[in-house]
Structures are given as structure tokens and as C-alpha cells.
Write an enzyme that holds these catalytic residues in place. Sequence first.
Site, mmCIF file in Angstrom:
data_model
loop_
_atom_site.group_PDB
_atom_site.id
_atom_site.type_symbol
_atom_site.label_atom_id
_atom_site.label_comp_id
_atom_site.label_asym_id
_atom_site.label_seq_id
_atom_site.Cartn_x
_atom_site.Cartn_y
_atom_site.Cartn_z
ATOM 1 C CB ALA A 58 6.700 -6.993 -5.170
ATOM 2 C CG ASP A 247 9.369 -3.727 -5.849
ATOM 3 O OD1 ASP A 247 9.783 -2.931 -4.980
ATOM 4 O OD2 ASP A 247 8.151 -3.826 -6.162
ATOM 5 C CG ASN A 257 11.933 -1.555 -1.784
ATOM 6 O OD1 ASN A 257 10.989 -2.289 -2.021
ATOM 7 N ND2 ASN A 257 11.915 -0.671 -0.796
HETATM 8 C C1 LIG Z 1 5.669 -5.734 -0.248
HETATM 9 S S1 LIG Z 1 5.509 -4.580 -1.542
HETATM 10 C C2 LIG Z 1 7.093 -4.532 -2.184
HETATM 11 C C3 LIG Z 1 7.407 -3.213 -2.874
HETATM 12 O O1 LIG Z 1 6.440 -2.820 -3.898
HETATM 13 C C4 LIG Z 1 6.272 -1.385 -3.825
HETATM 14 O O2 LIG Z 1 6.294 -0.750 -5.070
HETATM 15 P P1 LIG Z 1 4.912 -0.174 -5.724
HETATM 16 O O3 LIG Z 1 4.179 0.561 -4.646
HETATM 17 O O4 LIG Z 1 5.400 0.726 -6.855
HETATM 18 O O5 LIG Z 1 4.203 -1.391 -6.234
HETATM 19 C C5 LIG Z 1 7.439 -0.920 -3.001
HETATM 20 O O6 LIG Z 1 8.628 -0.904 -3.776
HETATM 21 C C6 LIG Z 1 7.467 -2.021 -1.963
HETATM 22 O O7 LIG Z 1 8.594 -1.981 -1.154
#
Ligand SMILES: CSC[C@H]1O[C@H](OP(=O)(O)O)[C@H](O)[C@@H]1O
Length: 357
Positions: A58, A247, A257
Site C-alpha cells: 500500500a 491497505d 488487508n
Molecule cells: C505495508 S504493505 C500493506 C499491504 O499491501 C499488501 O498487498 P499487495 O501485496 O497486494 O500490494 C498487503 O495487503 C500488505 O499487508
Amino acid sequence: MTDAIDYASYDRIRPIRWTGDTLELLDQRRLPFATEYVACADSDAVAEAIHALAVRGAPAIGIAAAWGVVLAGRAIQARDATEAAARLEPALRHLNAARPTAVNLAWALARMRAALALAQAGEGADWRAALEAEARAIETEDLAANRAMGVLGASLIEEGSGVLTHCNTGSLATAGFGTALGVIRAGVAQGRVGRVYAGETRPWNQGARLTVWELQQDGIDATLIADAAASHLMKGGEVQWVVVGADRICANGDVANKIGTYQLAIAARHHGVRFMVVAPSSTVDMAMASGDLIEIEERDPGELLGVAGSRTVAEGVQAWNPVFDVTPAELIDAIVTEKGIVERPHAASMRSLFGGA
Ligand SMILES: CSC[C@H]1O[C@H](OP(=O)(O)O)[C@H](O)[C@@H]1O
């Protein structure tokens, strides 16, 4: 206690590099076995890199989008900030459409619009310089927030605890140090975290490919587990906290999340394991009343049908691939941000720390 943490030693992994002309993104689709950068020369390339998960996490996608606006500003002619804002709006909308769930993307683009409005007020001051300064500020503020949250979150963890984390929330997902992984890094440095477990995080395997690799670079031993092993691990008493990122955090404390977070929260509550969400205030969306209003990204079902390019499912089988879920506030013991901690979050306690929408 912060002197136990050598922050610079966690800066080896740089997922986002501004060269002055292009934005270089560490291609997270290729990790951990190849370290390759995608060079983005325009904002469309940044939007595609965000959608394709070359850059993900995010805070990281918000930072990348901010630099994407800087690239868009380099590509247009405009007499002043007012004309620039109008000409740049299509690029900002295209960046915003890259992924729907993490509020950090829209939050960063709103910051860039505000920077243009401020330049406008300055009678057409150097609006390109204003955009670059804002993108840099978003990045440096995120790093500072992560370092502050690391120590704040670790302060809740008793010495020698076992911690389970999900997905990847480290330097690869942020401007550095990480959110939930920042708490783990600080907790290990302070002797509070004695055992680290990471879920593989199917189907994109952020835990298996990214988190345990990041911790290995730090010399932190982490044990990889199958997502399906989490409840069995908690039942055995090895884990005192589940620590995850976010997120989008809503006004009532509901948290979106990575898919699988919700069932970790259910299992944690059943087994008396405490549940911590760690995210910068840029992930808090006080304009969204509750988690049932969050748009949950659904990605190509093909991500479920094979691993590393080799198919594992019979042809013709259907798949459903939501990549986020919502954990209700009542299953969360603490939300840790750089502005402070909300314990047992609910609408009133969220308002007292973050104000109203
Ligand atoms: C600090 S990252 C927050 C959050 O983003 C990730 O999703 P993605 O890998 O699909 O971008 C994941 O939900 C993390 O917890």
C-alpha cells in the site's frame, strides 16, 4: 530503546529509485531469485507496474504513483500550475485506476493535486519543482513513520514473544523498514520478539518470496509456514501476536488487508493470540465508514492455477481470486500508526486519534 536499532542497516533494499529522469522499480515479480529493475519513463509505465505488481504494498504504490505524477509533469507543456493541473488530471486518474483497495494510492494523488493547487496560489511558481518536492516528501515521511511505528508497536510485545505475520509489509512494500515488518525488526532488535513465523500468503506468495527473503537479508531467522498451518501453530502456543499490515483502515476500525488476514484474526481470537495492525496514517480512510464499503480487488484467476509459470490445476477448472479481505474492528487488539496506538478500535477511539472525515 531506539538505540538498539541500527536503522541504516535495513536500508539495503530500495524498491523505488528516482534517477532524476526515470523511476526505477525493483521488479517484485522476479524476487527472490533475480534482482531486476523496471525503468519507467512515463506515468503510464508506472500505472502498469502498479497493476502488474512489479511494485506492490500500500505505501509503496502511493509513493510510486507520486513519482508517476512527476514524470507526467515532465511530459506536458503548461503556462502555469492551473493549466498543468488540467492537463495532468487524465494521468492522475489513470494512476488511481491501477489498483482499487489500498487508499494510499488515492491519498498520494490527492497530495500531488494539493501541491499543484499550492503552486497555483503562488502565482504559477515552478509547479514541476513543487511536484517533485511533494513526491520526495511523501517518500521521506513514510520512512520516518515506519521507524516510529516499529518502536511503538514493539512496545506492546512482551520479551521473548512469538509473532506470526502475513503477506509482505517490509522495505519492499514501503519507503523502507516496513510497517508490520518494522515492528518485527524493532522487536527482534530489542529482544521482545524471539520467534518469527511468516505465512506463505497464497496465491502471489508475498510471504514465501518476499518476507522471509527480506528477513534473511537482516540476519533474522524466520520460519515459513503454509497459510493453512496458522491455526495449528497458534494452538501450540508458539505465537503471542499476529502482526499484519493494512491497505485501508476505516472510520470504525475495520481493516482491509491481504486475503487470509480475516481468518488469521478469527483463529487468533479463538486461541487467545493478540492481533496487531500496523500502518501509517496514510492508510487510514476516515471518509469510509466501515469495511463493507471497501472495493475488494479481484485479480486474474490464473494466479491460482499455477506456480512460477507451471500449471497445477486441470484445464477448465474455475477459480475466484479476491486478493484482500476485511477484518472487523472487534477482532483487532491494536492499530499502530505513527500518530499513536488505538487499542480495541471502534468509531469513537478512531475519531479521537484521527479526527472526523
Ligand atoms: C505495508 S504493505 C500493506 C499491504 O499491501 C499488501 O498487498 P499487495 O501485496 O497486494 O500490494 C498487503 O495487503 C500488505 O499487508
